[in-house]
Each structure stands twice: as structure tokens, then as C-alpha cells.
Write an enzyme that holds these catalytic residues in place. Sequence first.
Site, PDB file in Angstrom:
ATOM      1  N   TYR A   1      68.344 -44.840 -59.533  1.00  0.00           N
ATOM      2  CA  TYR A   1      67.279 -43.958 -59.055  1.00  0.00           C
ATOM      3  C   TYR A   1      65.936 -44.358 -59.701  1.00  0.00           C
ATOM      4  CZ  TYR A   1      71.216 -41.529 -57.067  1.00  0.00           C
ATOM      5  OH  TYR A   1      72.346 -41.245 -56.352  1.00  0.00           O
TER       6      TYR A   1
ATOM      7  N   GLN B   1      69.462 -31.584 -65.348  1.00  0.00           N
ATOM      8  CA  GLN B   1      69.212 -33.029 -65.259  1.00  0.00           C
ATOM      9  C   GLN B   1      68.042 -33.227 -64.307  1.00  0.00           C
ATOM     10  OE1 GLN B   1      71.497 -35.920 -62.910  1.00  0.00           O
ATOM     11  NE2 GLN B   1      71.751 -37.145 -64.764  1.00  0.00           N
TER      12      GLN B   1
HETATM   13  C1  LIG Z   1      80.306 -35.589 -56.644  1.00  0.00           C
HETATM   14  C2  LIG Z   1      79.600 -36.329 -57.733  1.00  0.00           C
HETATM   15  C3  LIG Z   1      78.227 -36.200 -57.878  1.00  0.00           C
HETATM   16  C4  LIG Z   1      77.545 -36.861 -58.904  1.00  0.00           C
HETATM   17  N1  LIG Z   1      76.198 -36.636 -59.070  1.00  0.00           N
HETATM   18  C5  LIG Z   1      75.566 -37.128 -60.174  1.00  0.00           C
HETATM   19  C6  LIG Z   1      74.232 -36.737 -60.488  1.00  0.00           C
HETATM   20  O1  LIG Z   1      73.600 -35.907 -59.814  1.00  0.00           O
HETATM   21  N2  LIG Z   1      73.672 -37.280 -61.589  1.00  0.00           N
HETATM   22  C7  LIG Z   1      74.336 -38.184 -62.382  1.00  0.00           C
HETATM   23  O2  LIG Z   1      73.783 -38.669 -63.369  1.00  0.00           O
HETATM   24  N3  LIG Z   1      75.612 -38.546 -62.105  1.00  0.00           N
HETATM   25  C8  LIG Z   1      76.250 -38.019 -61.055  1.00  0.00           C
HETATM   26  N4  LIG Z   1      77.568 -38.322 -60.833  1.00  0.00           N
HETATM   27  C9  LIG Z   1      78.308 -39.125 -61.826  1.00  0.00           C
HETATM   28  C10 LIG Z   1      79.003 -38.209 -62.844  1.00  0.00           C
HETATM   29  O3  LIG Z   1      78.072 -37.529 -63.671  1.00  0.00           O
HETATM   30  C11 LIG Z   1      79.956 -38.972 -63.755  1.00  0.00           C
HETATM   31  O4  LIG Z   1      79.223 -39.920 -64.505  1.00  0.00           O
HETATM   32  C12 LIG Z   1      81.041 -39.700 -62.981  1.00  0.00           C
HETATM   33  O5  LIG Z   1      81.652 -38.824 -62.037  1.00  0.00           O
HETATM   34  C13 LIG Z   1      82.109 -40.242 -63.923  1.00  0.00           C
HETATM   35  O6  LIG Z   1      82.752 -39.182 -64.595  1.00  0.00           O
HETATM   36  P1  LIG Z   1      84.242 -38.735 -64.126  1.00  0.00           P
HETATM   37  O7  LIG Z   1      85.013 -40.015 -64.032  1.00  0.00           O
HETATM   38  O8  LIG Z   1      84.701 -37.834 -65.238  1.00  0.00           O
HETATM   39  O9  LIG Z   1      84.133 -38.061 -62.817  1.00  0.00           O
HETATM   40  C14 LIG Z   1      78.262 -37.698 -59.795  1.00  0.00           C
HETATM   41  C15 LIG Z   1      79.638 -37.843 -59.639  1.00  0.00           C
HETATM   42  C16 LIG Z   1      80.314 -37.164 -58.649  1.00  0.00           C
HETATM   43  C17 LIG Z   1      81.812 -37.298 -58.542  1.00  0.00           C
END
Ligand SMILES: Cc1cc2nc3c(=O)[nH]c(=O)nc-3n(C[C@H](O)[C@H](O)[C@H](O)COP(=O)(O)O)c2cc1C
Length: 368
Positions: free
Chosen positions: A174, A102
Site C-alpha cells: 500500500y 491501523q
Molecule cells: C481477511 C483478511 C484481511 C486482512 N486485512 C489486513 C489489513 O487491513 N491490514 C493489514 O496490515 N493486514 C491485513 N491482513 C493480514 C493479517 O493482518 C495477517 O498478517 C495475516 O492474516 C497473517 O496472519 P494469520 O496467518 O494469523 O491469519 C488481512 C488478512 C486477512 C485474512
Amino acid sequence: MNTDSLFRPFSLKSLNIKNRIVMAPMTRSFSPNGVPTSDVALYYRKRAEGEVGLILSEGTVINRPSSSNDANVPHFYGTEALAGWQQVINNVHEAGGAMGPQIWHMGVMDNHASGWVPPVPFEGPSGINRPGNNNGKTMTESDIADVIAAFGQAAADAKQLGFDCVEIHGAHGYLIDQFFWEGTNLRTDSYGGKTLPERSRFAIEVIKEVRKRVGDDFAVIIRLSQFKPAAYDNKLAATPQEMEAWLTPLADAGIDIFHCSQRRFWEPEFNDSDLNFAGWAKKLTGKATITVGSVGLSGDFFGAFAGESSQASSLDELLRRYDRGDFDLVAVGRALLSDPQWTKKVHQGHNEQLKGFSPAALGQLVME
Ligand SMILES: Cc1cc2nc3c(=O)[nH]c(=O)nc-3n(C[C@H](O)[C@H](O)[C@H](O)COP(=O)(O)O)c2cc1C
């Protein structure tokens, strides 16, 4: 719960994956000075061994002096960092997985809690990362041209290293999203404007450059979100018509797959239909889409940052929407961060073994 339909293969250009489960990109900050370590490679390998179809890397920043606010976020440039990524993709391929980085520019940021700051000021469309909060410089046209070129170079490097696809981070407040959002794009030149299609010029130029550098046959994904961390309930596109006017030019510029970020995948995007963001994006553009947001978990990811745990939850509603054809792929974040075996357990029907999510998992690279 019959999950067989999630375990059918998917192919699109360079991307050939064995099932519909995608590891969502998650920043882990375990790459000192921007270089992914052998532990980072092992962390991704474990998810591939656990049967994840496609891994999207944590956001990895492009070659601009202020593209990051965190010294431990991986770079996607420079000999050492790219050698680290080579180890990552080799490990994932050996384990039978597929992966795309990404690629990311954070834009204007708050300073990181560590106290680390980049060597030059943050940069963005108007120097702000939310209304009224100036913490960077307004980009000149020459800055914009250099950033577009750096996105293109990162995509070319992803292909050269052997990754299966690339994802452009256009979500979550971002840099690219700072151009999309009227709250952070106050420009009066041709990168600004009253309408979302006008404010999409920067994204479109990034996509065109990426497409030019990777060729027609390499799968290009963009991640988008309506919400911003500074505005949870924000809608960049308030109606299906506005969404179509936003997404169609992005598709025409070269996007193959829209990764539609929501906090909770079951939330309808607009009134009078239960379609979610990924459902609408697919309907309006005809492109493949990825849904995401609290898949298999009881609470959402903003809760996780506030220290909340989540329990494992049913996949029935996800399957109902997936089997209806709303989206092609399903991204899973925290459940996979906490448990590399999550996909395999779902595939084998071992639901009683699903772990849920505990914030303690954020402090380590969980390997087992
Ligand atoms: C620790 C953490 C770091 C994340 N870092 C990013 C990232 O670098 N880029 C991004 O697009 N989303 C990031 N997200 C969002 C996740 O990709 C995802 O959309 C979000 O956690 C919802 O999915 P989930 O409910 O299955 O955790 C992050 C989420 C978490 C929990």
C-alpha cells in the site's frame, strides 16, 4: 504445551496489556460508507471478552479523497465514522481490552470488484501499484504534504478518542510501501532514489508527523512487510545490514514497536540464522516487535483468499522463539477472525476446542 509466558503483561508508554496476544489488523468491509456500525463494535468487543490483549483494527483510511478503493472499508475521519470508532473503543475498554486503529492509505490500487471507485484517481509515488500497471496519478510534493498531515490528524484523533496506541500501515504494497519499493517508486526527486533509506523519506516524514501530533508518551507501531502481494518473495532489505539501514531511521523518527508481517512466522529472514523478521528487527533496533503469520494454523493467509481452509496447529515453535526473546508480542489473524474465544482457549489449555479457519468466516462478522 505451556503457554504461561504468553500471558504475562506488557507495558510500553500508553500501552498496558494483560498478555502478549494481539489481534492482527484484518479488513472486513462491514462499514457502509466508511462508518463502523454497532456490529463492528460488538465484533471487536467479543475479541476483548475472549482475552485478546491488544486489538489492532482493520485498516481504516485517512482523510484523502482516494485513500480507499472500497466503500465499505472504515474511514478514520469525519464525524460519523469517528463516532463509530468511539463506540468501538468504549466497547473494547469495557471488556478489559486495549486497542489501536491501523491507519491506512491504500495508494494506487486495482479497481475494487464492486465497481465502486473513489471520486478522484488513486495516488502513489509513481502512479503504479506494480511494475507496468498504471492506475493512478503520481503525487506532487503538495499531495505528499497533505497525506502526511492526514496521517498526523488520524493519529491525533486516535489518541483523542481514547485508543491505547496507533499503528501506521506501512506494509503489503500500500501507499507507504509503494514508496519503499523500487518496483513502484520510480521518482527522481528526494522521495525516490536508488537505495531503500532514500525511498524511506516519505515514511519517516509520516512517522515524525504522527509523533508530533500524539506526543512522546503515546505508543506508535508501524507494520512492515518485505513481501508484496505482487511479489511474494520480495526482500526490500536483502541483508541484515540493509535491514538495519532501513529500520533505524524509522525508529529514530518515533516508532516504538515494529510489527513485522510474514506469511509464516517460522521462516528465517536471512541465511545462516533462524531468526524471523521480528527477531531481526528487535535485534537490530532494540525496539519491541510483533511477529505474525500462520500462528496456530496449518496454512497461510494468501491461501485463505484463494478459498483454502486451515486446521489448528501446535504453538510449540512459536513458544520456542518467543521464550528465546525473539519478539515481544504475537499477532493472530484468521484464528481470531473465526473464533473470538481463541485466546481464552489457549490460555486455559483447551486446545482440542480450537476451530481452525474456514473461508466461510470471511463473509460474516463471527460473534460466537
Ligand atoms: C481477511 C483478511 C484481511 C486482512 N486485512 C489486513 C489489513 O487491513 N491490514 C493489514 O496490515 N493486514 C491485513 N491482513 C493480514 C493479517 O493482518 C495477517 O498478517 C495475516 O492474516 C497473517 O496472519 P494469520 O496467518 O494469523 O491469519 C488481512 C488478512 C486477512 C485474512
